[in-house]
Motif scaffolding. Structure first.
Motif, short mmCIF file in Angstrom:
data_model
loop_
_atom_site.label_atom_id
_atom_site.label_comp_id
_atom_site.label_asym_id
_atom_site.label_seq_id
_atom_site.Cartn_x
_atom_site.Cartn_y
_atom_site.Cartn_z
N PHE A 203 -5.28 6.08 9.33
CA PHE A 203 -5.68 5.10 9.58
C PHE A 203 -6.46 5.84 11.12
O PHE A 203 -7.34 5.74 12.38
CB PHE A 203 -5.38 3.48 10.27
N ALA A 204 -5.40 6.18 12.02
CA ALA A 204 -5.67 7.36 13.15
C ALA A 204 -6.71 8.32 12.94
O ALA A 204 -7.08 8.38 13.83
CB ALA A 204 -4.21 8.37 13.46
N LYS A 205 -6.14 8.55 12.16
CA LYS A 205 -7.48 9.49 11.54
C LYS A 205 -9.37 9.24 11.69
O LYS A 205 -9.97 9.63 12.15
CB LYS A 205 -7.46 10.88 10.30
N GLY A 206 -8.81 7.69 11.01
CA GLY A 206 -10.51 7.16 10.91
C GLY A 206 -10.24 6.84 12.09
O GLY A 206 -11.61 6.76 11.82
N ARG A 207 -10.02 6.74 13.09
CA ARG A 207 -9.98 6.01 14.18
C ARG A 207 -10.98 6.91 15.19
O ARG A 207 -12.20 6.63 15.69
CB ARG A 207 -9.30 5.85 15.50
N ALA A 208 -10.67 7.99 14.64
CA ALA A 208 -11.51 9.32 16.02
C ALA A 208 -12.43 10.22 15.22
O ALA A 208 -13.40 10.42 15.81
CB ALA A 208 -10.15 11.03 15.28
N VAL A 209 -12.99 9.05 14.00
CA VAL A 209 -14.28 9.40 13.69
C VAL A 209 -15.21 7.91 12.90
O VAL A 209 -15.98 7.95 12.67
CB VAL A 209 -14.75 10.22 11.92
N GLY A 210 -14.35 7.05 13.25
CA GLY A 210 -15.44 6.13 14.66
C GLY A 210 -15.11 4.87 13.95
O GLY A 210 -16.01 3.67 13.67
N ILE A 211 -13.37 4.97 12.56
CA ILE A 211 -14.05 3.17 11.93
C ILE A 211 -12.92 2.21 13.25
O ILE A 211 -12.24 2.27 13.97
CB ILE A 211 -13.09 3.62 10.92
N THR A 212 -13.90 1.00 12.38
CA THR A 212 -13.89 0.85 13.98
C THR A 212 -12.17 -1.14 13.27
O THR A 212 -11.52 -1.17 14.28
CB THR A 212 -14.59 -1.22 13.58
N ASP A 213 -12.28 -1.07 12.21
CA ASP A 213 -10.81 -1.74 11.37
C ASP A 213 -10.85 -1.25 10.01
O ASP A 213 -11.53 -0.45 9.55
CB ASP A 213 -11.84 -3.24 10.94
N PHE A 214 -9.51 -1.83 9.83
CA PHE A 214 -8.76 -0.96 8.97
C PHE A 214 -7.83 -2.28 7.90
O PHE A 214 -7.45 -3.22 8.36
CB PHE A 214 -7.43 -0.29 9.33
N ILE A 215 -8.90 -1.53 6.74
CA ILE A 215 -7.58 -2.50 5.13
C ILE A 215 -6.21 -2.22 4.49
O ILE A 215 -7.13 -1.00 3.79
CB ILE A 215 -8.53 -3.62 4.88
N ASN A 216 -5.72 -1.86 4.54
CA ASN A 216 -4.35 -2.02 3.65
C ASN A 216 -4.14 -3.43 2.31
O ASN A 216 -4.14 -3.90 2.64
CB ASN A 216 -3.13 -1.61 4.28
N PRO A 217 -4.77 -3.10 1.20
CA PRO A 217 -5.28 -3.78 0.05
C PRO A 217 -3.95 -4.11 0.11
O PRO A 217 -2.99 -5.55 -0.24
CB PRO A 217 -5.01 -3.08 -0.92
N GLU A 218 -2.73 -3.47 -0.06
CA GLU A 218 -0.90 -3.79 -0.59
C GLU A 218 -0.50 -4.56 0.31
O GLU A 218 0.64 -5.97 0.28
CB GLU A 218 -0.17 -2.99 -0.12
N ASP A 219 -1.38 -5.07 2.06
CA ASP A 219 -0.81 -5.99 2.94
C ASP A 219 -1.71 -6.91 2.71
O ASP A 219 -0.70 -8.80 3.25
CB ASP A 219 -1.19 -5.88 4.29
N LEU A 220 -2.30 -7.80 1.94
CA LEU A 220 -3.64 -8.28 1.82
C LEU A 220 -2.45 -9.46 0.97
O LEU A 220 -1.93 -9.31 -0.61
CB LEU A 220 -4.61 -8.73 1.08
N GLU A 221 -2.70 -10.91 0.67
CA GLU A 221 -3.03 -11.56 -0.10
C GLU A 221 -3.96 -12.12 -0.62
O GLU A 221 -3.83 -13.05 -2.08
CB GLU A 221 -1.77 -13.24 0.15
N VAL A 222 -4.63 -11.75 -0.93
CA VAL A 222 -6.08 -12.56 -1.81
C VAL A 222 -7.04 -11.03 -1.65
O VAL A 222 -6.48 -10.17 -1.04
CB VAL A 222 -7.45 -13.17 -0.75
N PRO A 223 -7.81 -11.44 -2.56
CA PRO A 223 -8.45 -10.04 -2.66
C PRO A 223 -8.76 -8.99 -1.48
O PRO A 223 -9.95 -9.75 -0.93
CB PRO A 223 -9.68 -10.28 -4.25
#
Length: 390
Positions: free
Chosen positions: A245-265
């Motif tokens: 995620f840290a590297k993602g912010r450097a290239v413009g990603i605005t939001d992050f999702i870790n599927p393992e943290d979700l209770e829905v698809p």
């Protein structure tokens, strides 16, 4: 032996003699690569011999090394397909490439003469397209690599860059600016071009649009960089490795999702974040269930999913035919839609001018003889691109 010339990088020109040099040879699936002397024959008609100066490793190399795809089990073999170097010699008939040119080899060639090369709707090439079954040169069905006793060593993805010298069909060699920084240009052989091109050429991401990227390796982050440059307003990164995620912010990603943290698809989560789904999704993980989530994450009526991940499994797409009647589309992308020889030089110039930030993709640098360490960094998810200097 003929007299030799030296350029600023130490590459040598040995006329049309066979060269003995170091290469990292794969002798079997999963076995450590062996740094050993190999013989590299002179280039034949319409072939180019390149002094490789920088090369790196991507997940396609990793999958081939593991033997995940039956088509990739030709051994011994010299892997590698991301690199940059200097032309050492050219074979008969090569007119657009000369000795001393700075070049990048490409796995997706462009012959310029077949029906696909002449059609602006595709970047495929009937003669020199990516083909994991191909392990020899087109000219004569033989290899240009051999052991010291003359036993053949097979080629990989039209390039075989894990060698100090390699022989490549001229259709798979792109000349770039003489001032281009070769250590960065090596990224254009595959990962960055594949990702950015998917955003620019295949999806044609529009300003203000929303994007979801599944898999934040080098290709996924290159998609993000391409979407950022195009002015996407929301770029969602999806990965089970939160260190990305840290590297993602450097290239413009605005939001992050870790599927393992979700209770829905994941697609339900993205739908709630975007009023029904994103405009574009990109599957960069090579996982069929991830592909399904990416497809359902797009907005009904116009959503487009671009498939970039390599899927070695023979399993078919997990989509019901009726789901295609909701206006969502899915398309595969090879090498980001770039016609290598005609379009990549301009892309290289854009990178040199700072349109994209290539520095973010090189996370490690090692000498070539530590290539097995570089593979382990990728296996452990600790690197995007480990640049190897030969």
């Amino acid at each position: 032996m003929d007299a030799v010339d030296h350029n600023s990088f130490g590459a040598t020109v040995t006329a049309d003699k066979t060269i003995t040099c170091k290469a990292a040879v794969a002798w079997g699936p999963g076995e450590p690569l062996v740094i050993q002397d190999v013989r590299v024959a002179a280039p034949q008609k319409m072939e180019v011999r390149i002094k490789i100066l920088f090369t790196s490793i991507c997940h396609t190399d990793l999958g081939a090394w593991k033997g995940e795809n039956e088509a990739q089990r030709a051994y011994p073999r010299i892997l590698g397909h991301e690199a940059a170097g200097i032309v050492e010699s050219v074979g008969e008939g090569v007119e657009d490439i000369r000795k001393g040119d700075r070049v990048i080899p490409i796995f997706q060639g462009e012959c310029g003469n077949c029906s696909c090369c002449k059609n602006q709707k595709t970047n495929l090439c009937l003669k020199f397209g990516v083909n994991p079954l191909k392990s020899v040169m087109l000219n004569d069905g033989k290899t240009r690599f051999s052991t010291k006793d003359g036993s053949p060593i097979f080629h990989f993805l039209n390039t075989s860059t894990f060698s100090e010298y390699t022989v490549v069909d001229s259709a798979c060699v792109v000349k770039i600016d003489s001032d281009a920084p070769l250590e960065k240009m090596s990224l254009l052989s595959c990962g960055v071009s594949t990702g950015v091109g998917a955003a620019w050429n295949v999806a044609d991401v529009q300003p203000g649009s929303s994007v979801a990227i599944f898999g934040l390796g080098a290709v996924g982050l290159a998609v993000a960089e391409g979407a950022r440059v195009r002015g996407a307003s929301k770029i969602i990164g999806v990965d089970i490795n939160p260190t990305k995620f840290a590297k993602g912010r450097a290239v413009g990603i605005t939001d992050f999702i870790n599927p393992e943290d979700l209770e829905v698809p994941v697609h339900e989560k993205i739908g709630g974040m975007t009023e029904g789904g994103v405009d574009y999704s990109f599957e960069c993980a090579g996982n069929l269930q991830v592909l399904r989530e990416a497809f359902l994450s797009t907005h009904m009526g116009w959503g487009l999913t671009v498939l970039l991940g390599i899927h070695p499994s023979p399993m078919l797409l997990p989509l019901h035919p009726m789901e295609m009647f909701n206006g969502r589309q899915i398309i595969g992308s090879v090498f980001g839609g770039f016609k290598g020889k005609t379009q990549l030089p301009r892309f290289a110039q854009q990178c040199m001018c700072g349109t994209l930030n290539l520095d973010e993709f090189i996370t490690h640098e090692l000498p070539f003889d530590q290539i097995n360490k570089a593979f382990q960094l990728l296996v452990d998810g600790k690197s995007l691109r480990c640049l190897l200097q030969l």
